[in-house]
Design a protein around this motif. Structure first.
Motif, PDB file in Angstrom:
ATOM      1  N   ILE A 267      32.886  56.321  43.584  1.00  0.00           N
ATOM      2  CA  ILE A 267      33.585  55.269  44.313  1.00  0.00           C
ATOM      3  C   ILE A 267      33.659  54.037  43.423  1.00  0.00           C
ATOM      4  N   GLU A 268      34.824  53.444  43.350  1.00  0.00           N
ATOM      5  CA  GLU A 268      34.969  52.114  42.757  1.00  0.00           C
ATOM      6  C   GLU A 268      35.297  51.177  43.916  1.00  0.00           C
ATOM      7  N   PHE A 269      34.380  50.270  44.194  1.00  0.00           N
ATOM      8  CA  PHE A 269      34.522  49.375  45.342  1.00  0.00           C
ATOM      9  C   PHE A 269      34.875  47.982  44.832  1.00  0.00           C
ATOM     10  N   PHE A 270      36.058  47.503  45.218  1.00  0.00           N
ATOM     11  CA  PHE A 270      36.596  46.247  44.709  1.00  0.00           C
ATOM     12  C   PHE A 270      36.349  45.131  45.731  1.00  0.00           C
ATOM     13  N   CYS A 271      35.875  43.993  45.233  1.00  0.00           N
ATOM     14  CA  CYS A 271      35.526  42.886  46.134  1.00  0.00           C
ATOM     15  C   CYS A 271      35.673  41.552  45.407  1.00  0.00           C
ATOM     16  N   ARG A 272      35.570  40.486  46.161  1.00  0.00           N
ATOM     17  CA  ARG A 272      35.612  39.143  45.579  1.00  0.00           C
ATOM     18  C   ARG A 272      34.355  38.933  44.732  1.00  0.00           C
ATOM     19  N   PRO A 273      34.468  38.214  43.606  1.00  0.00           N
ATOM     20  CA  PRO A 273      33.307  38.024  42.722  1.00  0.00           C
ATOM     21  C   PRO A 273      32.087  37.442  43.428  1.00  0.00           C
ATOM     22  N   GLU A 274      32.306  36.475  44.313  1.00  0.00           N
ATOM     23  CA  GLU A 274      31.159  35.829  44.965  1.00  0.00           C
ATOM     24  C   GLU A 274      30.484  36.733  45.989  1.00  0.00           C
ATOM     25  N   GLU A 275      31.199  37.782  46.438  1.00  0.00           N
ATOM     26  CA  GLU A 275      30.618  38.705  47.416  1.00  0.00           C
ATOM     27  C   GLU A 275      29.971  39.920  46.765  1.00  0.00           C
ATOM     28  N   ALA A 276      30.141  40.073  45.452  1.00  0.00           N
ATOM     29  CA  ALA A 276      29.679  41.280  44.770  1.00  0.00           C
ATOM     30  C   ALA A 276      28.169  41.530  44.892  1.00  0.00           C
ATOM     31  N   PRO A 277      27.302  40.510  44.752  1.00  0.00           N
ATOM     32  CA  PRO A 277      25.862  40.797  44.882  1.00  0.00           C
ATOM     33  C   PRO A 277      25.486  41.399  46.232  1.00  0.00           C
ATOM     34  N   LYS A 389      45.379  32.309  49.065  1.00  0.00           N
ATOM     35  CA  LYS A 389      46.375  31.961  48.041  1.00  0.00           C
ATOM     36  C   LYS A 389      45.751  31.938  46.639  1.00  0.00           C
ATOM     37  N   GLU A 390      44.756  32.792  46.408  1.00  0.00           N
ATOM     38  CA  GLU A 390      44.094  32.865  45.103  1.00  0.00           C
ATOM     39  C   GLU A 390      44.483  34.151  44.392  1.00  0.00           C
ATOM     40  N   ARG A 391      44.524  34.077  43.061  1.00  0.00           N
ATOM     41  CA  ARG A 391      44.703  35.272  42.239  1.00  0.00           C
ATOM     42  C   ARG A 391      43.486  35.394  41.320  1.00  0.00           C
ATOM     43  N   PHE A 392      42.893  36.583  41.288  1.00  0.00           N
ATOM     44  CA  PHE A 392      41.687  36.785  40.485  1.00  0.00           C
ATOM     45  C   PHE A 392      41.546  38.273  40.176  1.00  0.00           C
ATOM     46  N   VAL A 393      40.680  38.563  39.220  1.00  0.00           N
ATOM     47  CA  VAL A 393      40.357  39.963  38.896  1.00  0.00           C
ATOM     48  C   VAL A 393      39.136  40.350  39.727  1.00  0.00           C
ATOM     49  N   PRO A 394      39.263  41.342  40.602  1.00  0.00           N
ATOM     50  CA  PRO A 394      38.134  41.704  41.464  1.00  0.00           C
ATOM     51  C   PRO A 394      36.927  42.211  40.677  1.00  0.00           C
ATOM     52  N   HIS A 395      35.756  42.058  41.283  1.00  0.00           N
ATOM     53  CA  HIS A 395      34.553  42.690  40.749  1.00  0.00           C
ATOM     54  C   HIS A 395      34.419  44.075  41.364  1.00  0.00           C
ATOM     55  N   VAL A 396      33.657  44.917  40.681  1.00  0.00           N
ATOM     56  CA  VAL A 396      33.561  46.329  41.070  1.00  0.00           C
ATOM     57  C   VAL A 396      32.098  46.737  41.252  1.00  0.00           C
TER      58      VAL A 396
END
Length: 536
Positions: A267-277, A389-396
């Protein structure tokens, strides 16, 4: 349990066979037999159901940080060669190996152990491929044989420290190789790329070179944008894939634990960087609980966080789910699954080019002219959050499990021997596989007590009614006690017997594999009864 007993049962009952056995076998490759293919399919289906189809039904105690979506992919085994250059596999997916000039054998540098010994004016390093007490005994016997001493002379050997890895030895001049009779036969370690190379097209030139995938994850990353655009999933979400991977292992060993062809459930689970931990903790706990729920004993299963020096250069946290396989040394565990917080490394690599760590940060690797060494796709793999309205590279977050290792762990855990009475009331040893009902190759077996008086016809009727609901076995050969033992040994949870009383009142006997409890129900209720007990 001795591993030899399980291996013998697996061949005898049709769980696993050596690949190409009639030609002497092929090291590192295994075939799943009639029962093994059912077991492995059940492992895969349980994983897909729990992680993808019904992911919201299986929660850890603290619950998820928020709701999320899951979807799936099935990507090709051969991909564009640039995928492996940007992912780092082309340059970094290597093991160090050493060759023995005498035995002509090849070994992984980090899987040879040994200890220094001094006797009769000689000091040398005696190697073994086994840890623990067995490894100590092996090095002692090898040292005695090399010095032409007998076991009674073992007190002449002076050992300098415990077993250590060969990686701690820098001069091989006085090293006695694992299968050598002379010192200094091992070559210096050198890199060995683990990817299988192949050719696309008829000409077979250098430009046609490709590789069998060493993991399923990269197919998910390169399809990230396709999934977002076609399914309209929103962060956080996961993409799952089950498929074959290939690694040219130097020393495949320990049955199916380390093979050259294997199946992954990733599984590759994609999320916002601040929520990754928070998501990282959620997935490591959820995956650990999954193995416990399917029957692995907590005392033989552990969740181990990687030390800082173990972490991959892109990882901010990795935990291994490990199992105490019978072939491991005492108090040692083997990896079942890794759960890693990969940051935005993978998506950025396929956007910009291969990344490397520089001054504590990830940067694009460049050549002498300052140009990207391995160019990325140039495609935008970022994510636009319509609400913020943000653009970012998700964390995995990546939970990566091996279907073969999971099946092997469930086989090891299920194997039990106990004492039960036989048909004559005498106590005998019984071998059985105590699979969780969800994993058992057959959920039930149907028997007529004897092959007459209309019993086979009723048993066949019950078998026909149950077959569309789950995998069922029918057997009318030999004494019923022997039929019970056969089903115990292949892990069938329930046996249904049609007997003389069935002909009188329409009831049948159901027998529980683990408890040996027997009870009677109406033959029309067999399906509901089995389904209810499988879920309990």
């Amino acid at each position: 349990m001795e591993m030899e007993q399980l291996v013998a049962l697996c061949k005898r009952r049709g769980f696993l066979f050596q690949s190409s056995e009639i030609y002497g076998g092929l090291n590192g490759f295994w075939d799943y037999g009639p029962l093994g293919v059912e077991l492995k399919r059940n492992v895969r289906e349980a994983w897909w159901h729990d992680m993808v189809t019904a992911h919201n039904e299986l929660k850890v105690a603290d619950g998820a940080p928020s709701t999320y979506e899951m979807t799936g992919l099935d990507c090709t085994i051969i991909m564009h060669p640039q995928v492996w250059k940007c992912s780092g596999h082309h340059d970094l997916f290597c093991d160090y190996m050493v060759d023995c000039r005498e035995s002509k054998k090849r070994y992984r540098h980090d899987q040879i152990y040994g200890r220094w010994v001094e006797a009769r004016g000689e000091r040398f390093f005696v190697t073994t491929q086994t840890l623990g007490e067995e490894g100590l005994n092996e090095t002692e016997q090898k040292a005695l044989k090399f010095l032409k001493l007998r076991t009674k002379n073992a007190d002449e050997l002076t050992w300098d420290g415990p077993l250590v890895c060969l990686t701690e030895v820098h001069d091989f001049t006085y090293v006695l190789g694992p299968d050598a009779k002379s010192l200094g036969t091992l070559t210096p370690p050198r890199e060995f790329n683990l990817m299988f190379k192949t050719t696309i097209g008829a000409l077979g030139g250098p430009e046609d070179a490709a590789f069998l995938r060493p993991e399923t994850a990269q197919g998910i990353f390169v399809n990230f944008k396709n999934v977002v655009d076609s399914t309209r999933v929103k962060l956080p979400f996961g993409i799952a894939q089950i498929g074959k991977s290939f690694r040219n292992e130097i020393t495949p060993r320990n049955f199916t634990f380390r093979s050259r062809e294997f199946e992954q459930m990733e599984i590759e689970f994609f999320c916002r960087p601040e929520e990754a931990p928070a998501w990282y903790k959620y997935w490591r706990d959820l995956r650990f609980k999954w193995y416990l729920d399917l029957g692995l004993a907590e005392g033989r299963l552990q969740l181990r966080d990687h030390d800082a020096d173990e972490l991959s250069h892109y990882s901010t946290g990795t935990a291994d789910i490990e199992y105490a396989f019978p072939f491991m040394a005492e108090n040692e565990f083997g990896e079942l699954e890794g759960v890693a917080h990969r940051g935005d490394f993978d998506l950025r690599s396929h956007m910009e080019g291969k990344l490397m760590r520089k001054d504590g940060e990830l940067a694009v690797e460049t050549d002498e002219d300052g140009k990207p060494k391995h160019r990325g796709s140039g495609r935008d793999l970022s994510y636009f959050d319509a609400e913020s309205k943000e653009r970012f590279v998700p964390h995995v977050i990546e939970p990566s499990a091996g279907a073969d290792r999971a099946a092997l762990a469930f086989l090891c855990e299920a194997y039990v021997e106990d004492e039960v009475p036989n048909d004559k009331g005498e106590m005998t040893t019984r071998s059985l596989m105590k699979f969780h009902p969800r994993l058992a190759p057959y959920k039930a077996a149907v028997f007529p007590l004897v092959r007459k008086d209309g019993m086979p016809e009723i048993a066949q009727e019950i078998y026909g009614e149950l077959k569309p609901k789950f995998n069922v076995f029918y057997d009318e050969k030999s004494a019923v006690g022997r039929r019970y033992r056969r089903q115990d040994e292949i892990g069938t949870p329930f046996c249904i017997t049609v007997d003389g009383q069935t002909m009188e009142d329409g009831t049948v006997t159901i027998r529980d594999r683990d408890t040996l409890e027997q009870w009677r129900i109406k033959k029309e209720e067999c399906g509901e009864e089995i389904e209810r007990r499988m879920q309990s």
